[in-house]
Design a protein around this motif. Structure first.
Motif, short mmCIF file in Angstrom:
data_model
loop_
_atom_site.label_atom_id
_atom_site.label_comp_id
_atom_site.label_asym_id
_atom_site.label_seq_id
_atom_site.Cartn_x
_atom_site.Cartn_y
_atom_site.Cartn_z
N LEU A 63 -47.81 49.41 -35.27
CA LEU A 63 -46.82 50.35 -36.03
C LEU A 63 -46.95 51.26 -34.84
N PRO A 64 -45.39 51.49 -34.50
CA PRO A 64 -45.01 53.24 -33.70
C PRO A 64 -45.97 54.16 -33.97
N LYS A 65 -46.34 55.05 -33.52
CA LYS A 65 -47.94 56.15 -33.87
C LYS A 65 -47.21 56.84 -34.88
N ASP A 66 -45.47 57.50 -35.23
CA ASP A 66 -45.39 57.94 -36.07
C ASP A 66 -45.42 57.24 -37.53
N ALA A 67 -45.18 55.85 -36.94
CA ALA A 67 -46.45 55.05 -38.93
C ALA A 67 -47.11 54.74 -38.89
N ARG A 68 -47.45 54.89 -38.20
CA ARG A 68 -48.82 54.44 -37.78
C ARG A 68 -50.01 55.14 -38.68
N TRP A 69 -49.54 56.51 -38.16
CA TRP A 69 -50.49 58.03 -38.12
C TRP A 69 -50.20 57.52 -39.99
N GLU A 70 -48.65 57.64 -40.67
CA GLU A 70 -48.04 58.04 -41.73
C GLU A 70 -49.61 57.30 -42.68
N CYS A 71 -49.42 55.96 -41.74
CA CYS A 71 -50.28 54.92 -43.39
C CYS A 71 -51.54 55.47 -42.78
N VAL A 72 -51.78 55.73 -42.11
CA VAL A 72 -53.57 55.82 -42.05
C VAL A 72 -53.44 57.52 -43.00
N GLU A 73 -52.84 58.13 -42.67
CA GLU A 73 -52.76 59.73 -43.30
C GLU A 73 -52.76 59.43 -45.03
N GLY A 74 -52.51 58.15 -45.65
CA GLY A 74 -51.93 58.02 -46.34
C GLY A 74 -53.39 56.99 -47.14
N LEU A 75 -54.22 57.19 -46.56
CA LEU A 75 -55.63 56.57 -47.21
C LEU A 75 -56.35 57.87 -47.24
N ASP A 82 -42.65 29.36 -29.91
CA ASP A 82 -43.35 30.62 -31.51
C ASP A 82 -44.51 30.04 -31.78
N PRO A 83 -45.65 30.45 -32.17
CA PRO A 83 -46.96 29.69 -32.61
C PRO A 83 -46.48 30.42 -34.01
N ARG A 84 -45.90 31.32 -35.07
CA ARG A 84 -45.91 31.94 -35.83
C ARG A 84 -45.81 30.45 -37.23
N CYS A 85 -45.93 30.97 -38.29
CA CYS A 85 -46.07 29.78 -38.92
C CYS A 85 -45.23 30.74 -39.94
N TRP A 86 -45.41 31.05 -40.38
CA TRP A 86 -43.90 32.04 -41.04
C TRP A 86 -43.98 34.10 -41.09
N MET A 87 -43.30 34.36 -41.74
CA MET A 87 -42.96 35.85 -41.01
C MET A 87 -42.67 36.93 -41.92
N TYR A 88 -42.93 38.15 -42.88
CA TYR A 88 -42.07 38.81 -43.65
C TYR A 88 -41.64 39.45 -43.52
N PHE A 89 -40.51 40.83 -43.76
CA PHE A 89 -39.25 40.76 -43.72
C PHE A 89 -39.34 42.38 -45.13
N PRO A 90 -40.08 43.34 -44.67
CA PRO A 90 -39.46 44.18 -45.73
C PRO A 90 -38.61 44.97 -45.87
N GLU A 91 -38.09 45.00 -44.83
CA GLU A 91 -36.71 46.13 -43.82
C GLU A 91 -35.69 45.06 -44.22
N ARG A 151 -42.47 42.61 -40.04
CA ARG A 151 -41.79 42.38 -38.84
C ARG A 151 -41.07 43.80 -39.76
N SER A 152 -41.58 45.35 -39.05
CA SER A 152 -41.24 46.02 -39.32
C SER A 152 -41.79 47.76 -38.34
N ASN A 153 -40.45 48.26 -38.53
CA ASN A 153 -40.28 49.35 -38.01
C ASN A 153 -39.54 48.80 -36.09
N GLN A 154 -39.81 47.82 -36.49
CA GLN A 154 -38.75 46.85 -34.93
C GLN A 154 -40.20 46.48 -33.97
N ALA A 155 -40.94 46.59 -35.15
CA ALA A 155 -42.26 45.80 -34.29
C ALA A 155 -43.00 43.95 -35.30
N TRP A 156 -43.49 43.88 -34.54
CA TRP A 156 -44.46 42.85 -35.43
C TRP A 156 -45.79 42.49 -35.51
#
Length: 485
Positions: free
Chosen positions: A138-150, A332-341, A121-126
């Motif tokens: 991810l939302p576009k801004d966060a997506r770009w931030e992740c790519v830019e860092g790479l 809900d088919p998910r087994c488990w979820m991680y929460f960094p926020e 769960r990150s940026n209100q997205a799964w």
């Protein structure tokens, strides 16, 4: 390993154990007994060792367990409403043919097999796990931030000196900010700069810029990474069912309600708080290594006491929230979820009803949400407030609608003092003093906290550390899973 150190929390349902294996064994209180092999702790490592000794034809062994049940941190509990809970999200997967055969013999067909489905769960997205391979969600801004860092030039080139620097070097500042840094602090309750990174191995998927871009542009998911992408789980009784059955095979060789308080390596005796003294030839400890060295070991050298003081661990609070499934709600088919926020206290939530429908009181009709929150001196938590904060976090994370809070049927909770051994910067040096020192005294210390190596503390690792110790004692076969180098 030994049973967990728990705190009774008044907000929670009474912690009724699921079919407690242990009978109160007081026949030896106030007496001295002798055994060839003595094992401290009836958790996965201790039970694995005892079982293997018996397979090898050794009958002269004894297990001391402080609790009145077996399983240690892999025990399971049934609450007053009929829901079954584990102490955290255990799953069964394996690196060993012996472990696989043991699970077959213990559970047979009474288990379920699952394809892992885990999310972040990150940026209100799964975002599907691994996060770094699926940032297209991810939302576009966060997506770009992740790519830019790479991109070339945006990651440090200098060799990392700690886990935080390793994260920056491997994942870049974007993925670090949106997932790796906050999540790892939440799960370890330790700043990443105070941790080493040599433990990582197969536990963290590293990142490939070409794959990241391909997945974004082609809108592909990459979810199969990791050793636990498929896993098994007992049909009934939670993870603890495995170790209840294993303990049943060792009936008469486990002394429950016997809490160790002194080990004299010179006379080869162990004394318990309940007045039992055991003379032994060989000793396997699966209790926390720091407690062994600092509190139990008679005449421990100053160097060992100092080294034990440098080991660090976190504590874990487990909250079980159970309620009826809405009749028309999609599964809900998910087994488990991680929460960094920060809008939830927990770092992980498990859909425990998906592991086995029998974890709910009415199978197929109820939800069992199992939530884990860490704490330490670096990350203090008021455990008496955590249940309410957990429920709020479930609402904030879109796992529970606010209008359903009053529908909650059960709120089970347990605080575990020793949750995970932290691979801190001083760990390896401390172990290089402690483990050879114990070996020289004729003591081996293994298991999640007995060995204090997170990288070999999965359930299969833990059982096999006990198995391999037994083989070393009886046949002289060198241990492979836990080594001193």
């Amino acid at each position: 390993m030994p049973g967990p150190l728990t705190e009774a929390l008044p907000a929670g349902t009474k912690l009724d154990k699921v079919e407690r294996t242990g009978k109160n064994c007081h026949r030896n209180q106030g007496r001295t007994v002798r055994t060839k092999y003595l094992i401290i702790g009836a958790g996965p490592t201790g039970l694995g060792a005892a079982h293997r000794l018996r397979e090898l034809g050794e009958a002269d062994f004894l297990v001391l367990e402080r609790n009145d049940y077996a399983g240690g941190l892999a025990a399971s509990f049934k609450d007053g409403k009929g829901f079954t809970w584990d102490i955290g999200g255990h799953v069964v997967f394996s690196h060993y043919a012996y472990f696989d055969a043991l699970m077959d013999s213990l559970l047979g067909d009474e288990r379920l097999e699952h394809q892992r489905e885990s999310w972040v769960r990150s940026n209100q997205a799964w975002v599907p796990y691994p996060f770094q391979n699926n940032i297209r969600y991810l939302p576009k801004d966060a997506r770009w931030e992740c790519v830019e860092g790479l991109l070339p030039g945006n990651r440090p080139d200098a060799p990392p000196e700690n886990f935080a620097q390793w994260i920056d070097a491997v994942f870049g500042p974007g993925i670090a900010r949106h997932f790796m840094d906050p999540y790892n602090f939440k799960v370890w309750a330790t700043p990443p700069e105070l941790m080493q990174y040599g433990w990582i191995g197969e536990r963290v998927s590293v990142v490939d810029l070409k794959k990241v871009l391909r997945n974004i542009i082609l809108e592909r998911d990459d979810v199969a990474w990791g050793p636990n992408n498929t896993f098994k789980f007992p049909l009934h009784g939670g993870t603890g069912e495995i170790f209840r059955r294993l303990a049943d095979r060792l009936a008469g060789r486990i002394e429950y309600n016997q809490a160790v308080n002194r080990i004299d390596a010179k006379t080869r005796t162990v004394a318990t708080e309940q007045g039992l003294t055991v003379q032994y030839d060989a000793l396997l400890n699966t209790a926390p290594l720091d407690i062994l060295a600092r509190e139990w070991l008679a005449d421990a050298p100053d160097a060992m006491i100092d080294a034990a003081g440098k080991l660090t661990h976190n504590s874990v609070y487990v909250a079980g929230v159970g309620l009826d499934r809405e009749p028309d709600a999609a599964r809900d088919p998910r087994c488990w979820m991680y929460f960094p926020e920060s809008d939830s206290p927990f770092y992980r939530v498990t859909n425990f009803h998906n592991y086995s429908p029998n974890n709910a009181a009415r199978p197929g009709e109820q939800l069992a949400l199992m939530c884990e929150t860490s704490f330490s001196r670096h990350k203090p938590e008021n455990v008496h407030e955590l249940m309410d904060r957990t429920v709020d976090g479930l609402v904030n994370s879109a796992l529970l609608r606010g209008d359903r809070v009053d529908d909650i049927l059960t709120r089970w909770e347990m605080a575990v003092d020793y949750g995970y051994p932290v691979p801190c910067l001083a760990r390896d040096n401390a172990l290089s003093i402690l483990q050879p020192g114990l070996e020289a005294m004729g003591i081996q210390s293994r298991g999640r906290f007995g060995g204090w190596k997170y990288e070999v503390s999965n359930m299969d690792h833990s059982v096999m550390q006990g198995v391999e110790w037994a083989e070393r004692m009886v046949t002289g076969t060198p241990e492979k899973t836990y080594t001193l180098d």
